[in-house]
Scaffold this motif. Structure first.
Motif, PDB file in Angstrom:
ATOM      1  N   GLY A 535      -4.448  -2.875   3.078  1.00 28.22           N
ATOM      2  CA  GLY A 535      -3.094  -2.427   2.793  1.00 28.22           C
ATOM      3  C   GLY A 535      -2.909  -0.950   3.087  1.00 28.22           C
ATOM      4  O   GLY A 535      -1.895  -0.527   3.664  1.00 28.22           O
ATOM      5  N   ILE A 536      -3.908  -0.128   2.679  1.00 33.21           N
ATOM      6  CA  ILE A 536      -3.830   1.313   2.963  1.00 33.21           C
ATOM      7  C   ILE A 536      -3.841   1.562   4.480  1.00 33.21           C
ATOM      8  O   ILE A 536      -3.070   2.378   5.009  1.00 33.21           O
ATOM      9  N   TRP A 537      -4.719   0.835   5.188  1.00 32.40           N
ATOM     10  CA  TRP A 537      -4.783   0.995   6.651  1.00 32.40           C
ATOM     11  C   TRP A 537      -3.457   0.627   7.308  1.00 32.40           C
ATOM     12  O   TRP A 537      -2.979   1.298   8.220  1.00 32.40           O
ATOM     13  N   LEU A 538      -2.811  -0.457   6.806  1.00 29.01           N
ATOM     14  CA  LEU A 538      -1.533  -0.890   7.366  1.00 29.01           C
ATOM     15  C   LEU A 538      -0.452   0.160   7.134  1.00 29.01           C
ATOM     16  O   LEU A 538       0.341   0.482   8.042  1.00 29.01           O
ATOM     17  N   ILE A 539      -0.417   0.741   5.929  1.00 30.47           N
ATOM     18  CA  ILE A 539       0.586   1.767   5.611  1.00 30.47           C
ATOM     19  C   ILE A 539       0.392   2.993   6.494  1.00 30.47           C
ATOM     20  O   ILE A 539       1.352   3.566   7.041  1.00 30.47           O
TER      21      ILE A 539
END
Length: 549
Positions: A535-539
């Protein structure tokens, strides 16, 4: 770079002239400053700078005066009559050059040459002479050493053009290409045989016409056996510039108004033929180059500057004239884009609105009140405002029309341009529609129709066969389809990652709620950690793309 410490003597001279006249932008360029957006001085200052810099820069100004597609009208007007302040070269130097070019004693060719020049320009000067057979001629001689000056100055001009090309304006109007065009033009002026060729071609083209009597128009004859790259010998035509001619002394059987009307009609018709029929025209019809001869004929002199128009451009310009008459802004926009040199990004709606504003002031005017050369200057202004680069020959076309209209109105203030143009335009449209030979055009069209009728059934049968057999393929090219494909791929990948993250979180939550052993709790924590990292990578990837909104 043009750093001041790196200047040659000529470069230092240029800097001094620029400093003295206060052209701050050019001063910055010459001293190694930043090449920001070009800032022209006032038309008066620019004209003064070019005159002080000498013959080559005067020629540059004269070339710029033919480019109303690049410069506003007030600059074009100021540079139109630009002349170098150069005194005639001493007769001794001229005599030596003539001797070298002839390769034999002068007296074997000329019975006499007037030592005092009757005209002096930046490239050459003209002397009255008489051949050994008694024929009077005009002898144009190149200024000794001008080729060396030209070679030195054009190199500096190109360097300056390369600096200006770093700006947005320099890129939009391709300043380097303009400099190269000037270099080619001025080098061509150093070869008098080219001017002789232009003179001969105009003489041939205007020797026949159905619009005017060719016997009433004269182009000087070229004496090729006494013409070299630095020496041009032309027939001497006795007369006066058109605005100085005493018409009653020429034709005593007609009143002055009638004579002026006939001469103006001849002038207009000869130039309409050059522009719209021949596509090869005298591009410098100022009052000093149009003479009324003592025998009543009209003469076109100094054919060194010519313009060319291909048939497609001739047709578009004719349609543009109709669009202006109809006050059709949309059609003017379409024709402007057809004239443009390349596919440039243009906001069509803005272009059409600009034309609509331009044409609006002509709504309540009759055609006889419209100044057509001024209208075309405004068309070039609209193109310039929309950063549309038009071919350079359109600048010559506009300048020629402006000069021609100015001479005509100065010679005959009562002239009605519509009355002069109307019969020519009707004949011109007929010619563009049917060609020079209507029978030949009709036969060619019949052959094309026959070929189409023979091929059409076969092609329709082939198309139906391909559709029925499902083997028909379409090759379609869509602009920016690759970038659209990449965008869709990115969107699909992010959506997939989002679903994966959501699934991991849901799975971790289910396992955590029903965990009865330490192993299940550890698995739940691992799933939560993986989901958080993804999720952090996607953001981060969304934020880095700059497309969060």
């Amino acid at each position: 770079m043009f750093a001041l410490t790196q200047k040659t003597a000529r470069q230092r001279e240029i800097v001094e002239v620029v400093f003295r006249n206060g052209w701050d932008y050019m001063r910055g360029l010459l001293t190694g400053g930043k090449s920001d957006e070009p800032r022209l001085p006032s038309p008066t200052v620019l004209k003064k700078v070019l005159i002080e810099l000498g013959p080559v820069y005067v020629k540059l100004g004269q070339l710029l005066s033919t480019r109303p597609d690049l410069l506003p009208g007030r600059y074009v007007e100021a540079l139109t009559d630009l002349q170098a302040r150069v005194p005639p070269v001493a007769w001794s130097q001229i005599e030596n050059l003539i001797q070298q070019e002839l390769g034999k004693p002068i007296e074997t060719v000329f019975a006499s040459i007037e030592p005092q020049a009757i005209a002096a320009g930046s490239i050459g000067q003209v002397h009255y002479a008489t051949l050994v057979n008694g024929q009077p001629v005009a002898l144009k001689v190149q200024r000794p050493g001008i080729d060396v000056v030209v070679a030195q100055d054009v190199a500096l001009i190109r360097n300056l053009a390369e600096l200006v090309s770093l700006t947005d304006v320099g890129k939009d109007f391709d300043i380097v290409a303009l400099a190269d065009e000037f270099i080619i033009a001025i080098k061509a002026e150093l070869d008098f045989t080219l001017e002789a060729q232009y003179t001969d071609q105009l003489r041939r083209n205007l020797s026949a016409s159905r619009w005017f009597d060719p016997q009433q128009l004269s182009i000087p004859q070229v004496y090729w056996d006494i013409t070299t790259p630095k020496l041009l010998t032309l027939e001497w035509l006795e007369g006066k510039p058109i605005l100085e001619a005493q018409l009653p002394a020429i034709r005593e059987d007609k009143d002055q108004d009638t004579q002026r009307r006939e001469i103006t009609t001849l002038l207009f018709r000869s130039f309409f033929q050059q522009i719209y029929i021949d596509g090869f025209f005298h591009a410098d019809p100022h009052p000093g180059n149009i003479f009324c001869l003592n025998d009543g004929r009209l003469a076109l002199l100094d054919c060194g500057m010519v313009g060319r128009l291909d048939p497609r451009t001739q047709q578009i310009l004719t349609e543009m004239l109709l669009a202006v008459v109809d006050l059709d802004a949309k059609r003017c926009s379409q024709l402007t884009l057809e004239l443009a040199e390349s596919n440039q990004p243009v906001v069509l709606e803005r272009l059409t609105n600009d034309y609509d504003r331009m044409l609006r002031k002509y709504f309540n005017l009759s055609l006889s009140q419209i100044n057509f050369s001024e209208v075309f200057y405004e068309i070039l202004q609209v193109s310039r405002d929309n950063r549309i680069r038009l071919p350079s020959n359109l600048g010559l076309y506009a300048k020629t029309l402006a000069n021609l209209e100015g001479v005509a109105r100065g010679f005959d203030p009562q002239i009605n341009l519509l009355d002069q143009i109307k019969p020519l335009m009707v004949d011109l449209f007929r010619r563009q529609l049917l060609g020079e030979s209507p029978v030949e055009t009709l036969l060619r069209t019949a052959i094309d129709l026959k070929s189409l009728s023979l091929r059409s059934p076969r092609q329709v049968e082939w198309l139906l066969d391909r559709v029925a057999s499902e083997t028909l393929k379409w090759n379609i090219s869509i602009r920016q389809i690759d970038s659209l494909s990449h965008t869709l791929d990115d969107s699909a990948n992010r959506l997939s990652f989002s679903i994966l993250v959501g699934s991991l979180i849901m799975g971790a939550a289910i396992i955590s709620a029903n965990a009865s052993t330490n192993q299940l709790s550890i698995l739940s924590d691992i799933l939560f950690a993986a989901a958080s990292l993804l999720g952090i990578w996607l953001i981060i990837s969304i934020l880095r793309s700059g497309r969060l909104k």
